[in-house]
Enzyme design. Structure first.
Site, PDB file in Angstrom:
ATOM      1  N   ASP A   1     153.630  86.102  60.550  1.00 60.22           N
ATOM      2  CA  ASP A   1     152.655  85.313  59.805  1.00 60.22           C
ATOM      3  C   ASP A   1     152.992  85.437  58.322  1.00 60.22           C
ATOM      4  O   ASP A   1     153.686  86.369  57.898  1.00 60.22           O
ATOM      5  CB  ASP A   1     151.251  85.847  60.094  1.00 60.22           C
ATOM      6  CG  ASP A   1     150.192  85.156  59.266  1.00 60.22           C
ATOM      7  OD1 ASP A   1     150.058  83.930  59.372  1.00 60.22           O
ATOM      8  OD2 ASP A   1     149.510  85.863  58.490  1.00 60.22           O
TER       9      ASP A   1
ATOM     10  N   ASP B   1     150.575  84.184  55.128  1.00 61.54           N
ATOM     11  CA  ASP B   1     149.434  84.538  54.280  1.00 61.54           C
ATOM     12  C   ASP B   1     148.753  85.801  54.786  1.00 61.54           C
ATOM     13  O   ASP B   1     148.239  85.838  55.904  1.00 61.54           O
ATOM     14  CB  ASP B   1     148.418  83.389  54.246  1.00 61.54           C
ATOM     15  CG  ASP B   1     148.974  82.147  53.595  1.00 61.54           C
ATOM     16  OD1 ASP B   1     149.501  82.266  52.476  1.00 61.54           O
ATOM     17  OD2 ASP B   1     148.895  81.068  54.201  1.00 61.54           O
TER      18      ASP B   1
END
Length: 342
Positions: free
Chosen positions: A15, A17
């Site tokens: 991932d 953010d």
């Protein structure tokens, strides 16, 4: 030399953010973790629900932060949404785009026609995060959805972590259209499978590891795709939220940040931990004490030990009784405040 977490998986699905960076700041240790994976021959894919940037922009952003990346290594929810639209609509169909120019480009690359106003010929609506989305954009989309257009949401993230804190995400804007239309979108991003499948296939992975900071997207996405996951506490999810999460939503591993992929897996797994004695005293309470002399008070080891004991089927808080100052300090560091039995 002990095998590291990245040694036992053939791809890291990272991932962005809250995991690799926060806004314009790289998470400490992220560059070193990615470099170690590449040197090890472990495939890296940056898998993001953020649909506001193109893969080229994401790769450039990562590179500017000292994490070299290529567009082919980036999988976005916008790309997954384009695939969903392509699979369900006829070639050349009009799709009303609520989002950025890069999202419109993905729609066009899928062989569809992006538009920004409602008409009777609009067959689909795709919604991704854009900081410039306003009432007019939502109004046009509402008309199309009410008229029967296929509605695809890139993701349902309610918030977006930044260096300033959590800001409204695409899910917050999707909620406005749900309220206005009483309809539900097809979701392309995590935790739905389209984005996860696209990233796994892109990496050619047979045994990937998902690394993310959100239970509701990253970890739930790993559960949906039936692969292992590492939850990092550098973004949205807190230690208290993990402890209260239902058993099915628990990751296999938990750590402070992405740098832990260079750590032996046994040190990261949710399981009883040396140095911490955890005893269930009732259905809703446990007692904890630091065990052994010279204890370092590793709060993340404590969290893993707590999660191993408290595994509610449907989720729920647990009251933790600290039996000594070392435990109280570790719980305080974790932000777990329920330290007395009601």
């Amino acid at each position: 030399m002990k095998r590291r977490l990245l040694d036992i998986y053939d791809a890291l699905l990272l991932d962005l953010d809250g995991t690799v960076y926060r806004g314009n700041e790289a998470v400490p240790g992220a560059a070193e973790a990615v470099k170690a994976a590449r040197e090890n021959g472990t495939a890296v894919r940056f898998v993001t629900n953020n649909a506001s940037r193109s893969p080229e922009d994401v790769a450039e952003h990562l590179t500017d932060m000292g994490i070299p990346a290529k567009p082919i290594e980036v999988s976005t929810s916008a790309q997954a949404a384009g695939t969903v639209l392509k699979d369900r609509l006829r070639a050349g169909a009009e799709v009303l785009v609520v989002g950025t120019r890069s999202l419109a480009d993905i729609v066009e690359a899928a062989g569809l026609t992006p538009v920004d106003e409602f008409s009777e010929t609009v067959s689909g609506v795709v919604q991704g995060l854009s900081k410039d989305v306003g009432w007019r954009d939502l109004a046009e989309a509402a008309l199309a959805i009410r008229n029967g257009a296929l509605w695809v949401a890139c993701n349902m993230d309610a918030t977006l972590p930044t260096e300033r804190g959590e800001l409204p995400g695409n899910g917050a804007l999707v909620a406005a259209l749900r309220a206005a239309t009483s309809q539900e979108p097809v979701v392309a991003g995590k935790p739905a499978r389209p984005l996860m499948d696209e990233a796994i296939n892109s990496a050619g992975a047979r045994n990937p590891l998902v690394v993310g900071d959100r239970l509701d997207t990253d970890i739930a996405g790993a559960v949906t795709a039936e692969v292992d996951a590492l939850l990092v506490l550098s973004g949205v999810t807190t230690a208290a939220e993990l402890l209260a999460a239902p058993a099915w939503l628990r990751p296999r591993y938990v750590a402070a940040d992405i740098g832990s992929v260079r750590t032996p897996p046994a040190e990261l797994e949710i399981a009883p931990q040396r140095g911490w004695e955890v005893e269930r005293t009732s259905e809703l309470a446990v007692s904890v004490r630091a065990a052994g002399s010279g204890h370092r008070g590793d709060e993340f080891a404590l969290l893993r030990a707590l999660c191993a004991v408290h595994r509610p089927i449907d989720g729920g808080d647990v009251f933790v009784r600290a039996e000594d100052d070392t435990t109280r300090d570790a719980l305080r560091a974790l932000g777990i405040a329920k330290t007395a039995v009601p």
